[in-house]
Design a protein around this motif. Structure first.
Motif, PDB file in Angstrom:
ATOM      1  N   TYR A 413      65.916  31.296  25.863  1.00 21.06           N
ATOM      2  CA  TYR A 413      65.725  32.048  27.094  1.00 21.06           C
ATOM      3  C   TYR A 413      66.876  33.031  27.296  1.00 21.06           C
ATOM      4  O   TYR A 413      68.053  32.678  27.200  1.00 21.06           O
ATOM      5  N   ASN A 414      66.528  34.280  27.607  1.00 18.36           N
ATOM      6  CA  ASN A 414      67.529  35.287  27.964  1.00 18.36           C
ATOM      7  C   ASN A 414      66.834  36.392  28.735  1.00 18.36           C
ATOM      8  O   ASN A 414      65.608  36.448  28.817  1.00 18.36           O
ATOM      9  N   ARG A 415      67.620  37.281  29.288  1.00 22.30           N
ATOM     10  CA  ARG A 415      67.078  38.353  30.125  1.00 22.30           C
ATOM     11  C   ARG A 415      66.867  39.656  29.369  1.00 22.30           C
ATOM     12  O   ARG A 415      66.571  40.678  29.987  1.00 22.30           O
ATOM     13  N   LYS A 416      67.044  39.652  28.077  1.00 18.44           N
ATOM     14  CA  LYS A 416      66.881  40.883  27.321  1.00 18.44           C
ATOM     15  C   LYS A 416      65.417  41.316  27.314  1.00 18.44           C
ATOM     16  O   LYS A 416      64.535  40.565  26.907  1.00 18.44           O
ATOM     17  N   GLY A 417      65.188  42.537  27.769  1.00  7.26           N
ATOM     18  CA  GLY A 417      63.844  43.098  27.739  1.00  7.26           C
ATOM     19  C   GLY A 417      62.891  42.502  28.745  1.00  7.26           C
ATOM     20  O   GLY A 417      61.681  42.712  28.625  1.00  7.26           O
ATOM     21  N   THR A 418      63.379  41.773  29.725  1.00  7.21           N
ATOM     22  CA  THR A 418      62.499  41.159  30.725  1.00  7.21           C
ATOM     23  C   THR A 418      62.922  41.621  32.114  1.00  7.21           C
ATOM     24  O   THR A 418      64.079  41.960  32.351  1.00  7.21           O
ATOM     25  N   SER A 419      61.995  41.595  33.026  1.00 12.24           N
ATOM     26  CA  SER A 419      62.256  41.944  34.430  1.00 12.24           C
ATOM     27  C   SER A 419      61.639  40.908  35.361  1.00 12.24           C
ATOM     28  O   SER A 419      61.124  41.253  36.427  1.00 12.24           O
ATOM     29  N   HIS A 420      61.679  39.648  34.941  1.00  9.13           N
ATOM     30  CA  HIS A 420      61.076  38.599  35.756  1.00  9.13           C
ATOM     31  C   HIS A 420      61.940  38.319  36.980  1.00  9.13           C
ATOM     32  O   HIS A 420      63.157  38.512  36.962  1.00  9.13           O
ATOM     33  N   SER A 421      61.320  37.842  38.021  1.00  5.49           N
ATOM     34  CA  SER A 421      62.010  37.525  39.261  1.00  5.49           C
ATOM     35  C   SER A 421      62.716  36.186  39.147  1.00  5.49           C
ATOM     36  O   SER A 421      62.491  35.406  38.208  1.00  5.49           O
ATOM     37  N   SER A 422      63.581  35.907  40.118  1.00  5.67           N
ATOM     38  CA  SER A 422      64.290  34.630  40.140  1.00  5.67           C
ATOM     39  C   SER A 422      63.321  33.471  40.300  1.00  5.67           C
ATOM     40  O   SER A 422      63.541  32.373  39.753  1.00  5.67           O
ATOM     41  N   THR A 423      62.217  33.680  41.030  1.00  8.52           N
ATOM     42  CA  THR A 423      61.231  32.610  41.208  1.00  8.52           C
ATOM     43  C   THR A 423      60.567  32.264  39.879  1.00  8.52           C
ATOM     44  O   THR A 423      60.336  31.084  39.566  1.00  8.52           O
ATOM     45  N   TRP A 424      60.269  33.282  39.079  1.00  8.40           N
ATOM     46  CA  TRP A 424      59.647  33.034  37.772  1.00  8.40           C
ATOM     47  C   TRP A 424      60.591  32.240  36.876  1.00  8.40           C
ATOM     48  O   TRP A 424      60.162  31.303  36.188  1.00  8.40           O
ATOM     49  N   TRP A 425      61.855  32.613  36.886  1.00  6.52           N
ATOM     50  CA  TRP A 425      62.821  31.897  36.054  1.00  6.52           C
ATOM     51  C   TRP A 425      63.060  30.481  36.573  1.00  6.52           C
ATOM     52  O   TRP A 425      63.256  29.556  35.777  1.00  6.52           O
ATOM     53  N   LEU A 426      63.039  30.312  37.874  1.00  6.92           N
ATOM     54  CA  LEU A 426      63.258  28.972  38.416  1.00  6.92           C
ATOM     55  C   LEU A 426      62.139  28.023  38.013  1.00  6.92           C
ATOM     56  O   LEU A 426      62.369  26.816  37.822  1.00  6.92           O
ATOM     57  N   GLN A 427      60.943  28.529  37.852  1.00 13.73           N
ATOM     58  CA  GLN A 427      59.854  27.684  37.379  1.00 13.73           C
ATOM     59  C   GLN A 427      60.075  27.237  35.934  1.00 13.73           C
ATOM     60  O   GLN A 427      59.626  26.162  35.539  1.00 13.73           O
ATOM     61  N   ARG A 428      60.753  28.045  35.147  1.00 12.65           N
ATOM     62  CA  ARG A 428      60.996  27.710  33.744  1.00 12.65           C
ATOM     63  C   ARG A 428      62.174  26.761  33.564  1.00 12.65           C
ATOM     64  O   ARG A 428      62.144  25.888  32.690  1.00 12.65           O
ATOM     65  N   VAL A 429      63.236  26.934  34.324  1.00 12.33           N
ATOM     66  CA  VAL A 429      64.447  26.124  34.141  1.00 12.33           C
ATOM     67  C   VAL A 429      64.720  25.235  35.345  1.00 12.33           C
ATOM     68  O   VAL A 429      65.783  24.624  35.434  1.00 12.33           O
ATOM     69  N   GLY A 430      63.775  25.157  36.258  1.00  9.34           N
ATOM     70  CA  GLY A 430      64.000  24.373  37.473  1.00  9.34           C
ATOM     71  C   GLY A 430      64.250  22.901  37.194  1.00  9.34           C
ATOM     72  O   GLY A 430      65.053  22.250  37.882  1.00  9.34           O
ATOM     73  N   SER A 431      63.588  22.324  36.185  1.00  9.66           N
ATOM     74  CA  SER A 431      63.783  20.900  35.892  1.00  9.66           C
ATOM     75  C   SER A 431      65.204  20.625  35.417  1.00  9.66           C
ATOM     76  O   SER A 431      65.786  19.576  35.739  1.00  9.66           O
TER      77      SER A 431
END
Length: 730
Positions: A413-431
């Motif tokens: 996971y990294n932010r290169k080339g992506t513009s996802h919101s914090s909510t989208w990322w929290l769903q991926r790494v929230g656990s």
């Protein structure tokens, strides 16, 4: 790679260690993206930095003056320069498969214990991730900072965040004391942005700071009480960013690749444990209680502050910033030169009799946690079960795998080339964020004591499953037991590649090579064009006239056929200048001018004077020297063009009986013979162009001085150098 069970084949193909094993000289040191200068800490910031848990870490990179007696009290403390060669040597040994460094003596890695003792960062609190995207930050930020300081520059930013050069407007040294409360608040906000973006979490953006740090900096700068600041796990975030930087860097092989994360942590960790690249900081002299003192025991020394606040001295024979030398030194080092447990109670008492910061011990319950560590969207796993010797605990022969391994796609996971919101990322790494809440209960057991015999069995299994040397050394000498005061090198490197290449080269020769490289870089030419003085023969003591410039001069009329340059003289073998002229283009057009008349027959130089003049002592001496020269010429004929050259040369000499005696001086001829031997003796010496003349005022003969033969037009061109290819800059 069969049989190396610890190494993943896909990772191994792109790993720097595989490139070094194939070609030891194929890689160059990596670079870091930190700031160029340190900031001063204003007394008005101290309380808010203490509430945020950042004060001990801020003291490590503080621009201050020495207050220690015996170290030139009052002098500015030099900023800690990061050793790129040392850091790169560690990157080459990092394995993403195990999240550890693979050495000859086993596995090692920075841990949360190192973060606590070296940096003094808190581990308890919320994990820092994912970072929120601020809204309208590029409009609100210039409004907050407007009018903060007289003469400040216009707000500068990019999509990534504010410019670093613009933040320097609000450094404490730029203000006129006393500072107002508004100025202290705004300067603290700018300082925290610099601290987070240029020291703790470095990125490839060299000129800007990430906009995602703006809400955190604003929160700390405007806090009125400790409750206004969220307690964050800064230590776990710094370690996660460092792990992610190592995992990415170990597969980068292009020049000037960057090591991201927190290089400061990695360098302090290496100095505490290895003697390679370590400076002398006089660690035996304790850190004075008056240097840092705090009733709350927070603004107190850490183990890293000695390396940043003391004067650093390096051994005379130490090879600093030398990537190949550090690589080989790590290859020949053994476990006796490693300090496995530097944070003992005896070491704390010896270095800091007044005590250390409470943050070094307060969060010790997190040191052995099995929870994942997080920074922004980066999720990393620790492997304490593989490095138990660092904690003084039992190292199992076959370390157990983690109970909940980290999936490979999550590790990417990294932010290169992506513009996802914090909510989208929290769903991926929230656990993994929620997992940190039980970090103190889900830990690796470390109650059993270290067993050397079991560790030897672990080494046998470990060495058969990985690469323990990057480059096979020629002389792997054993190292003696090390202490914290040892400096590199502690063992001999005689016979090694680096020793054979650099040890016996004088400093003057190295300086000459460096200057020749600078010359070639400035002039875009070949470095071989610069004369190497140690290869030239010694010049004679007699002074020789300089050779004429390339600019052609006014030429007299062609001489008679029997004189030098005439029609019959053209039988003379062409010289090297004529040959080079034919190779590199036509001669420039020359406008002939009037030539002075020849002297009357009865005067010196006239036709009848040559017949009636009685030979003087100088003439007899000249003929004797001429006979000796003719004999020498016959001996050198095979090397200077053969009999044809000697015959043409003799004819030319006979047609010029007044050729100057100084041109045939034995010392001059010896020097010229040496020059011919130096260039290969493939071309004959040049012919004279000026005849010996009689000076009536002094009553003596004027010998010829120019030792170059004219062409048929009486003009002697300089050799044109061959064309040069322009030097391509990297």
């Amino acid at each position: 790679m069969a049989g190396r069970s610890l190494l993943n084949r896909d990772i191994e193909r792109a790993h720097r260690a595989a490139k070094l094993e194939a070609n030891p000289n194929s890689l160059s040191p990596m670079v870091t993206r930190g700031g160029n200068q340190n900031w001063q800490i204003h007394p008005g910031w101290v309380q808010r930095l203490k509430w945020a848990g950042l004060l001990p870490f801020a003291r490590l990179v503080e621009a201050t003056r020495s207050e220690v007696i015996g170290e030139r009290v009052g002098t500015p403390i030099k900023r800690l320069q990061q050793d790129h060669s040392l850091l790169t040597s560690l990157v080459d040994r990092w394995r993403p498969e195990t999240h550890t460094f693979h050495f000859r003596w086993g596995e090692m890695a920075p841990t949360l214990q190192d973060v606590s003792f070296l940096l003094g960062l808190p581990l308890a609190g919320q994990p820092i991730g994912p970072l929120a995207e601020p809204v309208r930050w590029d409009e609100e930020m210039p409004e907050r900072f407007e009018g903060t300081r007289a003469g400040q520059t216009e707000f500068l930013c990019e999509d990534h965040g504010p410019k670093c050069d613009w933040l320097l407007n609000f450094e404490v040294s730029q203000f006129t004391p006393p500072m107002s409360e508004a100025q202290i608040t705004r300067s603290l906000e700018a300082y925290i942005l610099w601290l987070l973006g240029k020291v703790m979490f470095t990125e490839n953006h060299q000129t800007t700071i990430s906009r995602r740090f703006i809400p955190i900096a604003l929160e700390i700068a405007e806090a009125q009480t400790a409750d206004d600041i969220i307690q964050r796990s800064w230590g776990s975030a710094v370690l996660a960013a460092t792990y992610r930087g190592l995992c990415n860097a170990c597969t980068l092989v292009s020049p000037k690749s960057g090591l991201l994360g927190c290089p400061l942590l990695l360098q302090l960790w290496s100095w505490e444990r290895f003697p390679i690249g370590r400076p002398d900081i006089d660690a035996e002299r304790p850190f004075g209680a008056n240097e840092l003192d705090d009733p709350d025991h927070i603004d107190m020394p850490t183990f890293g502050i000695l390396w940043t606040r003391r004067e650093r001295r390096f051994a005379r024979d130490q090879v600093r910033n030398c990537y190949p030398a550090f690589t080989e030194q790590f290859d020949v080092l053994d476990d006796r030169a490693v300090i496995w447990q530097p944070y003992t109670a005896a070491a704390v008492h010896a270095r800091y009799p007044g005590g250390i910061s409470n943050l070094c011990y307060r969060d010790c319950a997190y040191w052995m946690t099995q929870s994942k560590i997080i920074f922004d969207v980066s999720v990393e796993i620790m492997s304490q079960q593989r490095i138990m010797r660092q904690f003084g605990s039992r190292q199992l022969v076959d370390p157990p795998p983690p109970i909940a391994p980290l999936p490979a796609y999550v590790h990417k996971y990294n932010r290169k080339g992506t513009s996802h919101s914090s909510t989208w990322w929290l769903q991926r790494v929230g656990s993994y964020v929620a997992e940190w809440a039980g970090a103190t209960t889900h830990v690796w057991p470390n109650d059993e004591q270290f067993d050397p015999q079991e560790f030897d069995a672990y080494l046998q299994r470990y060495t058969a499953a990985t690469r323990v040397r990057l480059i096979q050394p020629t002389d792997p000498a054993e190292a003696p037991p090390a202490s914290m005061h040892d400096m590199y090198p502690i063992q001999s490197t005689a016979g090694s590649r680096q020793h054979a290449r650099d040890q016996h080269v004088s400093w003057l020769r190295r300086l000459e090579d460096k200057l020749r490289g600078i010359y070639s870089a400035i002039t875009c030419s070949r470095s071989s064009d610069v004369v190497q003085h140690h290869l030239l023969p010694p010049r004679p003591s007699t002074q020789q006239q300089r050779r004429p410039h390339l600019t052609p001069t006014v030429t007299p009329r062609p001489p008679p056929p029997g004189r030098a340059g005439g029609s019959s003289w053209q039988q003379h073998t062409p010289s090297v200048d004529d040959y080079q002229y034919q190779q590199h283009g036509s001669r420039p057009r020359i406008t002939p001018t009037a030539t002075p008349r020849p002297p009357p027959p009865d005067q010196a130089g006239g036709s009848s004077w040559q017949q009636h003049h009685t030979p003087s002592f100088d003439d007899l001496q000249y003929h004797q020297q001429q006979a000796a020269f003719d004999q020498w010429q016959q001996q050198q004929a095979p090397f200077m063009g053969g009999a044809g050259y000697t015959q043409g040369y003799t004819q030319h000499t006979a047609s010029n009986p007044s050729w100057g005696a100084s041109d045939q001086d034995p010392e001059h001829m010896e020097y010229y013979s040496t020059q011919q031997n130096y260039v290969g003796m493939q071309t004959p010496p040049p012919e004279p162009t000026q005849e010996t003349q009689y000076d009536p005022e002094s009553g003596s003969w004027i010998p010829a001085r120019i030792t170059r033969a004219p062409d048929r037009f009486g003009w002697t061109p300089r050799a044109t150098p061959p064309p040069r290819n322009p030097r391509r800059r990297p």
